[in-house]
Each structure stands twice: as structure tokens, then as C-alpha cells.
Design an enzyme around this catalytic site. Structure first.
Site, mmCIF file in Angstrom:
data_model
loop_
_atom_site.group_PDB
_atom_site.id
_atom_site.type_symbol
_atom_site.label_atom_id
_atom_site.label_comp_id
_atom_site.label_asym_id
_atom_site.label_seq_id
_atom_site.Cartn_x
_atom_site.Cartn_y
_atom_site.Cartn_z
ATOM 1 N N LYS C 96 0.941 -1.123 0.130
ATOM 2 C CA LYS C 96 -0.009 0.015 -0.002
ATOM 3 C C LYS C 96 0.842 1.180 0.171
ATOM 4 C CE LYS C 96 -2.744 2.645 3.258
ATOM 5 N NZ LYS C 96 -3.635 2.710 4.389
ATOM 6 N N GLY C 157 -7.629 8.289 11.042
ATOM 7 C CA GLY C 157 -7.823 8.280 12.492
ATOM 8 C C GLY C 157 -8.796 9.240 13.000
ATOM 9 N N ALA C 183 -9.380 4.824 5.400
ATOM 10 C CA ALA C 183 -9.065 6.083 6.414
ATOM 11 C C ALA C 183 -10.423 6.597 6.600
ATOM 12 C CB ALA C 183 -7.987 6.676 5.811
ATOM 13 N N GLY C 184 -10.497 7.098 7.902
ATOM 14 C CA GLY C 184 -11.455 7.998 8.456
ATOM 15 C C GLY C 184 -12.860 7.096 8.852
ATOM 16 N N ASN C 205 -8.527 0.619 10.749
ATOM 17 C CA ASN C 205 -7.597 0.548 11.813
ATOM 18 C C ASN C 205 -8.335 1.109 13.517
ATOM 19 O OD1 ASN C 205 -5.692 0.035 13.746
ATOM 20 N ND2 ASN C 205 -3.980 0.216 12.321
ATOM 21 N N THR C 206 -8.057 2.389 13.360
ATOM 22 C CA THR C 206 -8.458 3.238 14.562
ATOM 23 C C THR C 206 -9.564 2.882 14.883
ATOM 24 O OG1 THR C 206 -6.827 4.652 13.818
ATOM 25 C CG2 THR C 206 -8.168 5.041 15.828
#
Lengths: 255, 255, 255, 255
Positions: C96, C157, C183-184, C205-206
Site C-alpha cells: 500500500k 484516525g 481511512a476515516g 484500523n483506529t
């Protein structure tokens, strides 16, 4: 007052001149808007294509700064060629770089926009590139030495308004040149919102030319930009989840 | 021009008078807003509680219509008592019914609001109830004979703006009396949006009194209401998913 | 099933492995998610920096495809160097590309991302670039021959979810390779929404590692991605301004 | 598990049975959804109007709890009459009060809803009133002794999803009985969102029956409700304006 390159503008509203029902409506809408900057597609001018009508035939342009754009260009080279033609006709020293990378969305091509921007800066133009709301791209463009950056609120002519206020906020926060929010404005609240986020100006066209009453909408946009700018300067209240009485009555005598 | 009961107002902005840093700031903000209608909580007045300062001591009220509200009431009976006190002090013939049903959100109690409205109409008041954006409730209130309906944009003092433009639109579409959007306005774009939806007016307080610079924000709101009204009258463009060139270049001569 | 390059994945959820409270929590969250693809920052691995703990020490990786990212790179050259290090350690043939252009937003640098993508494709990697939601940039990356495109929903995040569903829709509509929204993502509804727009997968992830209960959230995300995919395939109803009775009673016998 | 009155439900999804293309599609969608509660309009039943087909003729209802509604009622009296007819036919002891106050939006009448609720509670029904998202009205209904409250996400059949998450949050925060979000759900993300806000359940119909593939959408909704519930229990991350690296690389060895 808004400064771009060597120029100073009283109004923070830039108005596009496309798609009005007539030259007379265009003229009156321009007056009602109290704009100081008129934008137009060079390729729509009869200097470029003499079968085109003169879009300004009914107007005295002496009070306006002209900001031609390179609409119709799909490559940097085309954009430069269009800009030079406008320059040769003494139409401008400012140019809005517009290199479209997608026919369906008319969103700009980041790579060709950067290239065209570099080439036009080398040629001595005052350069204002139209860009997506990509935060880093806006920064890269500024590092080239542009005079203002023009991120879109949403695709041209859609009237979708400000879809991503976060990206615009980040662009504005990081900007070292004026930020003119360009494209997608649909109604006065959108123009006001752009200004409240801290934009230095707003460029719009279809929102006025396509409105039921373009003159009234031009006047509406004048006030909206003024309202948004004052609102930004005045620093709005924070948003809260729970209510705050405007006239608190706690601790007061019982009924 | 806005008509409510027998009165006609030049400005469509109603301004609350609570929570200003000083009487002088309040006075100047009122002037900057060019409002014709001032609202205030009767329970904050020294007619009600003589330990309270006179919130209007620095102002000449002769140019204004006063719209006291019944803030602090939790029942219809309390609201009526407050309204009559204001009337007895020759403060008003108009009253904004405000019967709060929730301390955390300061959202109105629908049942007590209806009751208070009926009672105050019977007493001959010009009645403007503050209500949630419940579409059917707004209609039920109108069937009682009210003179304007005041749905909230979001809870008082939150600055969350217009959370549910659908409900406001439905209320406006079905309304037979003026609709004044009241509560929750945070910035000029919110005031403009309310007007663009077709509201007849906007009432706000904290957005101005709580702003960093209340005078500038008052002026901003004046322009925002004007922008929104003109925008409504001008009929905005439709929203589109795909782009529409403002200066179409199809079919033009090739570069 | 999702195909990227020569690989086929049962799950459309890619899970990041950063910031878990412990290796044990990480392992259990991975299991609960039923993901087939684990992502991680090469620079966080002890092959890169032997003072780092091994983030996978408690896991058997045999059932997973690894997708390392080049987080920490600010230039194409750094990204390539990081990718090659992972390759040399037999960690991957997929990479990535993540070249950050802004420390505050961690948004990607479009120019360096394009450069790194070109270089890594030349080196024979299976390349998945992380990009903004710039529609034309996503297309330009695909023209280089990438194997999937990874537009962000909002900055890494932040948990802001899908800010601009229009851009994601345009990217998906025009895509010729899988679109993995990356993301986000903050909560299950965001993951579902990405899939409902037609994305081929979601990377997060987060949202899991930072949740109060990472295991439950991992399971929630598994269901959300499944719900969103089925919802996309099932074709949702159109949005309407006015109500449509689910059980219409017009024309029925009177009470 | 969800408790309403004396009943316990495994699934938090309530499914409406109106508007399916056929009894067979209805049956399969119900199975795919794994719902335990079926809702229907009493006035659509052939107990009410014997010219109506039996909407359940292809189904074995033994595994389901039936929740008839009073759709078609415009007054409290009509609602009570409809409920009693269902009771007399041994269809239910639970009733969803639905008294419509507006033909265009099918939004409920707050006054008649309160009246019908009182009357049906007096009759010994287990009462679940459909209401707008008015925060105080939801509380007033609970004070009457209802068994669950059913605020709408948006008007019936519109698919507009959750327009006002603030009001729903306030209702949920203040609720002392289960909150079932009812009406307006358009896609899985909406169902998940309702559950993430803390709702105890979701009722939907058109989102499934009107989808291109009702079976797949029924399955999608099953997962969405599960995802949203787990997401709520797992406690999502806070939203942030600026990015947070999921794999922070600060302080790491230089390349």
C-alpha cells in the site's frame, strides 16, 4: 479588501459570465452583484472563434478586472495556448487555470493543472488555478508561486454546495495566498458558508445565471458573501450538544 | 415586508436581547442588525423581579416592536401568568409562547404549548408559539388561530443550525401564517438557509450575543437574512449529480 | 469475493494492526473481524528498526495476506525504499503506497504518490495506492496499472466517516480496478455506507483498535461490511421528499 | 435481547409486511431477516375487509410475535376501533399506535397519538406509539405508561434515513422504555446508525419490500442491526478534526 497579485478588489465575489439568457440579463446581474472581477471562457470569445457572439457586447468593461479561464483545455499545453491567446488580445494578465480531467464531473486534472500552472507562471501570468479540494495539491500549487488557489466546493454547475467543509478548512488554514472557493455554489447559504470557513472570496456563475431570477440571485449573492465574511470576522459561537438559554432564568424569583 | 397580525415589519430578522456583555453592546448590535422586533424573557425584566437590571436602559425603544417571551414557564398556566404581567406593564400585545419541557435541550412541551396558546388567544393576545419542528404540531397550532408559528432549527443556544430542513420545508409549505425560524441558528449561513427554505423570518440571539464580535455578527445576520430572502424569491438552481459547464465549449472550433 | 491482482479474498474488510492495547487484543480483534488481509506500517516492524517489538508475535499469520504500507514516507524514494525492505524480508508482494504530504491531516501527496506508484509497478509489486478522494487522480493512478485504488473517506484516525459520498461514487463508477475505501471510518454505519456506494472493500484500523471494546467493534465491522455489500447488491429504494405508505390504505372500506 | 412488556426478542429488527411483490417474496424476506416481530396494518387484513387477500397466507406465523398497527386512523377513536378489531380476531395484545396527521408526509398527529395511547393503555394493550422525533413528546408518551416508543427517522417510505440524530440521541438518553426507530430507513447504514445511537431496535418495511432484491436487503438489514448494536456496545472512537496515525512513526529511526 482582497489582494491578488498587484490588484485590490472591493468585492469578494467573482462572477462568471456564461449561460445568461441575454446580454442584457448578464449586464444587469453583473451590476446587481457589485462584483469587480468577471470570469469567462476564452474559448467562448470571438477572438478565439469569430462565429461566437461577443459575450460582453452590451457591457462597459472599464470598471472590471477580467479573469479569463482556460475551460475546454484537457492538457497543460492547451491551457497555455488558450491563455496566450487571451493575453495577445489584451484581455488579461490574470488567468484562471482550468484543465478538466473528467467529462462527467468537469473535475480538474491535478497533474495537468500543475504543469499548466508552472508554464503560465514562467510566462509571467498572474495565475489562479482551479483545483479539487485535495489539501496537499493546494499546497503543492502554492509552492509553485501562484497568486490565489481556487478549490471547488462541488462539481461545476451542480449546485451541490460545500460537500467537504473539512478539506476547505484545512486548505484555508494552510494557505499562504488567497483562497477563492470556485464551482458548485448553489445558493446564498453556500456562498456564505465558504466565507465563514475563512475563504477570501467566492467565484460562481450557474447559481446566478441559472436561477429563476438572475438579478435577484446576483443581489442575494452579494449579500451572502458580505454576510459570510462578516460572520467569519465576528467569530461564530461554538456548536453545543445541549441547550444554552439565551435568557437564563435560573436563580430568579419564583412565580 | 412581513405581516404578523396587524403589524408590518421591514426587516425579517427578530433579535433576542439576552446575554450581551453590556447594555451598550446590546444597543449597538440591535442597531447593526436593523431589526424591528426585539424579544426578551419577561422573567428577566425588572417589572417581574425588581432586583433585575433593566435590560433596555441604554436603548430608546420607540422604533421597535417588543415580542416578550414566556421563558421559564413549564406549564401553560405559568406562561399565561407571565404574558399577563408583560401586558399589564404595557410591554406588549404580542407574546412568544415558550413552555419548556426538557431542561437539557430546552425543547418545548407540545401539550402545554398548545394549552397556553389557546388560553392566550382567548385573552386577545397576538400569539407566536415556539415549537419543535413537528410538522403536524405546527398545523394544529395554526388551527387554533395563531398569528405566526416559530419552529426551532435546533435547540436554543446550540448553534447547530438547521438540522432538519425537510421538516421546516413541510411546515413552510403547509403554513397559512408566517413561519419564523427560531432557535439554534449559529452563523449567517444558517439564517440564510432558513430564509431560502421559504421562512418568513428568523429569530436569533446567542449567535449574535455570544459571537466574538457581536456588532459584526449582527450586521452579518442582517445581510444573511436579506440574502436568503432574495435567494428564495430568485428560485435557486436544481441540484445535480453530474457537472454542467457554465461556459459549455462543446461543438466549438478545435484548438 | 474480491480479487486483487492474482489474489482472491473472502472478506471485503482489510484490518490495520496498529495501536492495539496488547498483542492478545490485536489477535482476538483480527479473529473477530474475519479479515483475510492485515495491514501494517513497515517502519513499525522490527525488520526495519530492531528496537521495535514484533507486532505479530502472538499471531499465526499463515491464514492472512499481508499488505504492508509505506507510512512515514514523505517522498516517492522513501516509499520505494520501505517497500523493498518489506519485500527483502519476504513480507509481501503487495504494497500500500502511503506518501503523506501534510503532518496535520496525514493526507497523501498526489505527486509523490504517483511517482512512487510508477516506481513500484516497475519493480513488479502489486500496488494499492492510498489517495485522497480526488476523482481524476484516482483515474490517473489507474492508468498507471495499479491493482486497486484506496481513496480516503476522511483523514486517518479522525473517525469522521464518509464526508464526500459524491466523490467516492464518481471514483467507483469510473473505476476499472477494485476500490478499497481507506481511512476515516469511525463506526459500522461508515463501513456499511462505503460498501453501499459500491466500494469493493474497506480498510480500517483506529475504529477498531481505539474503540472501547475492540473485539466487539471488530465483529461489528465484519457485519457492517457484509450488510453494506448486500445492500449494494440488493439495490436500495430511491429517496423521496414525500411519504409513501408501506401499507397503503386508500380505496379501502370505510371504518 | 430486547424486552418489551412481558416479551423477549432475540432480534432487534422488526419487519413490516406491506407491499411485497408476492406472498412468497414476503415469506422469504421475513426468513432472511431473522426478525421475531412482524408488523402489518390491521386495515389491510381480511378480518377488516374481506375483499382483502390474507397477507400471511403463505406463512406459518407460529414463530413470530405480531405487532399490528392502526394505519389509516386519523383520530384516536379510529385507532382504538382498529386495535380492538385486531384483538377480537386474536391477532394481538401488542399494538403500534399510528394516527396520521398529514397526508403528504404521513407524520403522526401528536395530540391524537397521545389520546389513542391513553385509551389503549386503559384497555390493557401493550402499546407502542409511532411518534415524530419530538423529544418532549416522546417523554410525555412514556409518562402515560407505554411499553416502547417509536420515533421516526424520517417520513414513512421516503428512505431519507436519520435526518436528526440529535433528537434521536436525546430521546434515547432520556428514555425509560425501549426506543424502536421506526420509518424512513432507506439502507443498511441507516439501520446501523439508529442502533449505534443507542436505539433498542429498528422497524422497517419499504427499505426491504421496495429494494431491487428484497431477500438480499432483508439479510443486509439483519447484519446492519447486528453491526449497529455491537458498535454501540463497543463504544466508538471520538471524532477528531485532525488526523491521528494508526501506526505512528514519530520518534522512529531515520531512513
Amino acid at each position: 479588501m482582497l489582494n491578488i497579485g498587484p490588484y485590490t478588489f472591493q468585492s469578494r465575489l467573482f462572477l462568471g459570465t456564461g449561460k445568461y439568457a441575454s446580454g442584457e440579463v448578464q449586464k444587469q446581474a453583473v451590476e446587481a452583484s457589485e462584483t469587480g472581477v468577471l470570469t469567462f471562457a476564452v474559448r467562448r470569445m470571438n477572438i478565439f472563434d469569430d462565429s461566437q457572439p461577443d459575450p460582453f457586447e452590451s457591457m462597459d468593461l472599464s470598471g472590471f478586472k477580467l479573469l479569463p479561464n482556460t475551460a475546454g483545455a484537457k492538457t497543460a499545453e492547451e491551457a497555455v495556448r488558450i491563455a496566450k491567446m487571451a493575453q495577445a488580445a489584451n484581455m488579461c494578465d490574470m488567468i484562471k487555470v482550468e484543465v478538466i480531467g473528467c467529462d462527467k464531473t468537469l473535475l480538474p486534472d491535478p497533474i495537468e493543472t500543475i504543469k499548466a500552472t508552472e508554464m503560465l507562471l514562467d510566462e509571467g501570468f498572474i495565475v489562479l488555478p482551479y483545483t479539487s479540494d485535495d489539501v496537499v495539491l493546494a499546497r503543492r500549487l502554492q509552492e509553485l508561486g501562484i497568486h490565489a488557489v481556487m478549490p471547488g466546493a462541488s462539481p461545476i454547475g451542480t449546485g451541490l454546495g460545500i460537500i467537504n467543509p473539512y478539506n476547505l478548512s484545512h486548505i484555508i488554514e494552510q494557505a499562504e495566498v488567497p483562497v477563492i472557493v470556485d464551482a458548485g455554489i448553489g445558493s446564498p447559504k453556500d456562498a456564505s458558508y465558504a466565507m465563514e470557513l475563512g475563504a477570501d472570496g467566492v467565484l460562481l456563475n450557474t447559481a446566478v445565471s441559472g436561477a429563476g431570477d438572475p438579478l435577484k440571485m446576483a443581489e442575494a449573492m452579494k449579500y451572502a458573501v458580505e454576510a459570510g465574511r462578516l460572520g467569519f470576522e465576528a467569530e461564530r459561537i461554538e456548536k453545543k450538544m445541549y441547550a444554552q438559554a439565551s435568557s437564563p432564568v435560573e436563580g430568579m424569583s419564583k412565580l
